[in-house]
Write a protein that holds these residues in place. Structure first.
Motif, mmCIF file in Angstrom:
data_model
loop_
_atom_site.group_PDB
_atom_site.id
_atom_site.type_symbol
_atom_site.label_atom_id
_atom_site.label_comp_id
_atom_site.label_asym_id
_atom_site.label_seq_id
_atom_site.Cartn_x
_atom_site.Cartn_y
_atom_site.Cartn_z
ATOM 1 N N ASN A 333 -2.447 -8.834 7.610
ATOM 2 C CA ASN A 333 -3.230 -8.592 6.399
ATOM 3 C C ASN A 333 -2.528 -9.274 5.231
ATOM 4 O O ASN A 333 -1.363 -9.672 5.342
ATOM 5 C CB ASN A 333 -3.368 -7.091 6.138
ATOM 6 C CG ASN A 333 -4.161 -6.398 7.233
ATOM 7 O OD1 ASN A 333 -5.101 -6.970 7.785
ATOM 8 N ND2 ASN A 333 -3.778 -5.177 7.569
ATOM 9 N N PHE A 334 -3.224 -9.374 4.103
ATOM 10 C CA PHE A 334 -2.593 -10.035 2.967
ATOM 11 C C PHE A 334 -1.466 -9.184 2.381
ATOM 12 O O PHE A 334 -0.338 -9.630 2.202
ATOM 13 C CB PHE A 334 -3.619 -10.365 1.874
ATOM 14 C CG PHE A 334 -2.975 -10.891 0.621
ATOM 15 C CD1 PHE A 334 -2.338 -12.118 0.619
ATOM 16 C CD2 PHE A 334 -2.966 -10.138 -0.543
ATOM 17 C CE1 PHE A 334 -1.705 -12.602 -0.524
ATOM 18 C CE2 PHE A 334 -2.344 -10.605 -1.695
ATOM 19 C CZ PHE A 334 -1.711 -11.846 -1.684
ATOM 20 N N GLU A 335 -1.789 -7.912 2.105
ATOM 21 C CA GLU A 335 -0.830 -7.070 1.395
ATOM 22 C C GLU A 335 -0.980 -5.630 1.847
ATOM 23 O O GLU A 335 -2.102 -5.150 2.047
ATOM 24 C CB GLU A 335 -1.075 -7.182 -0.112
ATOM 25 C CG GLU A 335 0.018 -6.644 -0.996
ATOM 26 C CD GLU A 335 -0.217 -7.045 -2.463
ATOM 27 O OE1 GLU A 335 0.768 -7.355 -3.144
ATOM 28 O OE2 GLU A 335 -1.384 -7.040 -2.897
ATOM 29 N N ALA A 336 0.133 -4.948 1.999
ATOM 30 C CA ALA A 336 0.088 -3.545 2.409
ATOM 31 C C ALA A 336 -0.273 -2.660 1.223
ATOM 32 O O ALA A 336 0.061 -2.981 0.079
ATOM 33 C CB ALA A 336 1.442 -3.118 2.964
ATOM 34 N N PRO A 337 -0.947 -1.533 1.463
ATOM 35 C CA PRO A 337 -1.202 -0.578 0.382
ATOM 36 C C PRO A 337 0.112 -0.112 -0.236
ATOM 37 O O PRO A 337 1.168 -0.149 0.403
ATOM 38 C CB PRO A 337 -1.921 0.569 1.095
ATOM 39 C CG PRO A 337 -2.489 -0.036 2.334
ATOM 40 C CD PRO A 337 -1.538 -1.112 2.740
ATOM 41 N N GLU A 338 0.065 0.323 -1.481
ATOM 42 C CA GLU A 338 1.256 0.772 -2.205
ATOM 43 C C GLU A 338 2.025 1.819 -1.401
ATOM 44 O O GLU A 338 1.463 2.783 -0.883
ATOM 45 C CB GLU A 338 0.838 1.376 -3.552
ATOM 46 C CG GLU A 338 2.003 1.762 -4.446
ATOM 47 C CD GLU A 338 2.784 0.559 -4.948
ATOM 48 O OE1 GLU A 338 3.997 0.711 -5.171
ATOM 49 O OE2 GLU A 338 2.177 -0.522 -5.114
ATOM 50 N N ILE A 357 4.778 5.883 19.787
ATOM 51 C CA ILE A 357 5.329 5.620 18.454
ATOM 52 C C ILE A 357 4.163 5.356 17.512
ATOM 53 O O ILE A 357 3.341 4.474 17.766
ATOM 54 C CB ILE A 357 6.281 4.404 18.452
ATOM 55 C CG1 ILE A 357 7.473 4.656 19.368
ATOM 56 C CG2 ILE A 357 6.760 4.104 17.025
ATOM 57 C CD1 ILE A 357 8.346 3.429 19.594
ATOM 58 N N LYS A 358 4.104 6.139 16.427
ATOM 59 C CA LYS A 358 3.079 5.945 15.401
ATOM 60 C C LYS A 358 3.746 5.724 14.051
ATOM 61 O O LYS A 358 4.860 6.203 13.817
ATOM 62 C CB LYS A 358 2.144 7.158 15.325
ATOM 63 C CG LYS A 358 1.289 7.380 16.560
ATOM 64 C CD LYS A 358 0.341 8.563 16.369
ATOM 65 C CE LYS A 358 -0.523 8.804 17.595
ATOM 66 N NZ LYS A 358 -1.453 9.951 17.389
ATOM 67 N N GLN A 359 3.031 5.033 13.177
ATOM 68 C CA GLN A 359 3.595 4.719 11.859
ATOM 69 C C GLN A 359 2.478 4.720 10.812
ATOM 70 O O GLN A 359 2.405 3.839 9.958
ATOM 71 C CB GLN A 359 4.296 3.351 11.919
ATOM 72 C CG GLN A 359 5.264 3.086 10.774
ATOM 73 C CD GLN A 359 6.024 1.789 10.973
ATOM 74 O OE1 GLN A 359 6.010 1.206 12.052
ATOM 75 N NE2 GLN A 359 6.691 1.318 9.932
ATOM 76 N N GLY A 360 1.622 5.724 10.884
ATOM 77 C CA GLY A 360 0.464 5.787 9.993
ATOM 78 C C GLY A 360 0.690 6.678 8.790
ATOM 79 O O GLY A 360 1.813 7.063 8.461
ATOM 80 N N LYS A 361 -0.403 7.033 8.140
ATOM 81 C CA LYS A 361 -0.340 7.856 6.935
ATOM 82 C C LYS A 361 0.291 9.211 7.220
ATOM 83 O O LYS A 361 1.077 9.730 6.421
ATOM 84 C CB LYS A 361 -1.751 8.031 6.374
ATOM 85 C CG LYS A 361 -1.797 8.737 5.032
ATOM 86 C CD LYS A 361 -3.221 8.778 4.481
ATOM 87 C CE LYS A 361 -3.251 9.457 3.131
ATOM 88 N NZ LYS A 361 -4.647 9.506 2.580
ATOM 89 N N LYS A 362 -0.062 9.803 8.362
ATOM 90 C CA LYS A 362 0.479 11.114 8.748
ATOM 91 C C LYS A 362 2.011 11.073 8.848
ATOM 92 O O LYS A 362 2.688 12.065 8.586
ATOM 93 C CB LYS A 362 -0.122 11.536 10.093
ATOM 94 C CG LYS A 362 0.342 12.891 10.590
ATOM 95 C CD LYS A 362 -0.298 13.212 11.936
ATOM 96 C CE LYS A 362 0.248 14.513 12.501
ATOM 97 N NZ LYS A 362 -0.320 14.805 13.848
ATOM 98 N N GLU A 363 2.549 9.897 9.230
ATOM 99 C CA GLU A 363 3.999 9.719 9.385
ATOM 100 C C GLU A 363 4.647 9.142 8.131
ATOM 101 O O GLU A 363 5.801 8.692 8.172
ATOM 102 C CB GLU A 363 4.295 8.804 10.578
ATOM 103 C CG GLU A 363 3.947 9.360 11.938
ATOM 104 C CD GLU A 363 2.448 9.331 12.247
ATOM 105 O OE1 GLU A 363 1.968 10.205 12.993
ATOM 106 O OE2 GLU A 363 1.751 8.432 11.717
ATOM 107 N N ASN A 364 3.891 9.122 7.011
ATOM 108 C CA ASN A 364 4.362 8.504 5.765
ATOM 109 C C ASN A 364 4.760 7.046 5.981
ATOM 110 O O ASN A 364 5.677 6.527 5.345
ATOM 111 C CB ASN A 364 5.548 9.287 5.176
ATOM 112 C CG ASN A 364 5.139 10.660 4.709
ATOM 113 O OD1 ASN A 364 4.085 10.835 4.084
ATOM 114 N ND2 ASN A 364 5.951 11.659 5.023
#
Length: 471
Positions: A333-338, A357-364
């Protein structure tokens, strides 16, 4: 008198041999000197990617402070030196590198003639990398290369030959696999090797692979705390490669390293089932933000549609390796969310549990390892085995691991912060590993064969897509 004449003859022969030895090439003399001093001297060649600088984010006891840099003139070398200067001038644990720079069109030939070091670090235009590797090995210089070492089938054949030459000359070729040092990945691998917890890796199907690795990356990001300026060539898949043969190198490596730990693989173990590629689109404002260039250079015009640049940097590979179905997926993607950054997802499916292994919103947006049991009836026994693994089996290497229940069948592995050192710090860990191999002049028996299989996988995927698209 006879003894005197005999001694005189021997002395003359000794002098003659010394004179003959003095006619050795400068290259041989310099190599001998390096070996005598038991020091490793780095040569950085054409550093077009910031990973070359990250190798020098740390200092190493075995490595000379002076690094010899050979590169064409331009922004790539300026940006590289700026990063090194930043490491040298930082307040906390500053480095002490001295960069001796040669800048000119004949940089490769000059590096070979000068032969100032015994390890070439290369990280830049991936279409040229195999030529640099071959030149270094032919000249008697070890290679420490950022991924990917090759990006096409022709390059792969040349790499196989380079490995043969390196073996005959007692030299090492090693690629920088930083992801093996990410703590959740390490623990995923460790737990998969405990049959009482994981069971065995299932065979998998295309819909539900035995092992999956997915990663999301961003063109606009910070490195060493500052916005990264990317070279314009980075957006040309002919020079850099694409998702299938660039970042996928890491994912294929992890699949081999985790699913077949310490096993030697061969090309016949591999079967490509499917491969895909797709584009990420950048407008001129986005392009200028990450490169500083106000227009698309001529070599990118082939990828410009209207006023937008289409970069085929995304890709997925579905394949079998030793009968197990595996899948990789790379997205840019171009840029990650803040507050976020590059992310990773992985799952290993075992007969008793899945390691995820997860790395989403739930995992901050931080990597988190989960263990999901497959059967309620095994829960009590598996929980005991898990506690034993964390408190006994793995405790010597990784102290302080804990379990936290997430739901009836799922546990999160709580990992102490001291092990979460970040991607940039992994370069120092990989480099220390390589330096140990270099000093002992040996690597694990499976490393070179598995590097060959890894690049065979990525280049075969490229061939598969090209054939599919030509039908």
């Amino acid at each position: 008198m006879k003894n005197f004449k005999y001694s005189l003859i021997l002395s003359l022969l000794f002098l003659a041999c010394n004179k003959k030895g003095a006619k050795q090439s400068d290259m041989d003399l310099k190599v001998d000197s390096l070996q005598t001093n038991k020091k490793i001297t780095l040569i950085t060649l054409d550093p077009g990617h910031f990973h070359a600088a990250l190798v020098q984010k740390s200092m190493y006891n075995q490595v000379n402070d002076t690094v010899y840099v050979y590169a064409p003139a331009g922004d790539d070398i300026k940006n590289h030196l700026k990063l090194i200067d930043g490491f040298n001038s930082r307040e906390k644990n500053p480095t002490n590198w001295t960069e001796q720079v040669y800048s000119g069109d004949d940089f490769l030939q000059k590096m070979i003639v000068d032969h100032k070091g015994n390890v070439m670090v290369v990280s830049g235009k991936n279409n040229r990398k195999i030529d640099y590797i071959k030149a270094a090995i032919d000249a008697g210089i070890n290679v420490y290369g950022d991924k990917p070492l090759v990006i096409n089938p022709e390059g792969f054949l040349a790499l196989e030959e380079a490995f043969k030459t390196a073996e005959s000359k007692n030299l090492l070729i090693y690629d920088v696999m930083t992801e093996r040092f990410e703590i959740t990945t390490i623990l995923q691998r460790e737990l998969s090797m405990i049959p009482e917890i994981f069971g065995t890796l299932i065979e998998g199907t295309p819909q539900k692979p035995a092992i999956t690795k997915e990663s999301v990356h961003h063109f606009s990001k910070n490195v060493a705390g500052k916005p990264l300026t990317r070279p314009t060539w980075f957006f040309d898949t002919k020079q850099r490669g694409e998702g299938l043969n660039d970042v996928s190198t890491h994912l294929v490596d992890l699949i081999q390293w985790e699913a077949f730990p310490n096993q030697t693989l061969k090309k016949s173990d591999l079967e490509i089932l499917d491969a895909k590629r797709w584009a990420t689109t950048l407008d001129k404002e986005m392009f200028e933000k990450v490169t500083g260039a106000t227009t698309f250079p001529d070599f990118l015009k082939k990828d410009v549609v209207g006023d937008q640049l289409k970069i085929y940097c995304n890709g997925s590979i579905l394949y079998k390796i030793k009968g197990k179905v595996a899948k990789t997926s790379v997205i840019w993607n171009f840029e990650a969310p803040e507050g976020t950054g590059d992310t990773h997802y992985s799952i290993m499916r075992g007969t008793l549990s899945n390691l995820i292994i997860k790395q989403g919103k739930k995992e901050n947006f931080k990597p988190q390892l989960y263990i999901k049991l497959k059967n309620k009836t095994d829960k009590i026994n598996l929980q005991k085995q898990l506690n034993k693994a964390l408190s006994v089996t793995l405790a010597d290497k990784y102290q302080g691991l804990e379990l936290k229940s997430v739901d009836e069948l799922t546990y999160a592995v709580i990992i102490p912060e001291k092990y979460k050192i970040g991607h940039e710090a992994h370069f120092g860990q990989v480099t220390k590993n390589f330096l140990e191999y270099l000093e002992s002049n040996t690597m694990p028996e499976w490393e070179v064969p598995n590097m060959i299989v890894k690049y065979y996988t990525t280049t075969e995927a490229i061939q598969f897509v090209n054939k599919k698209n030509s039908i």
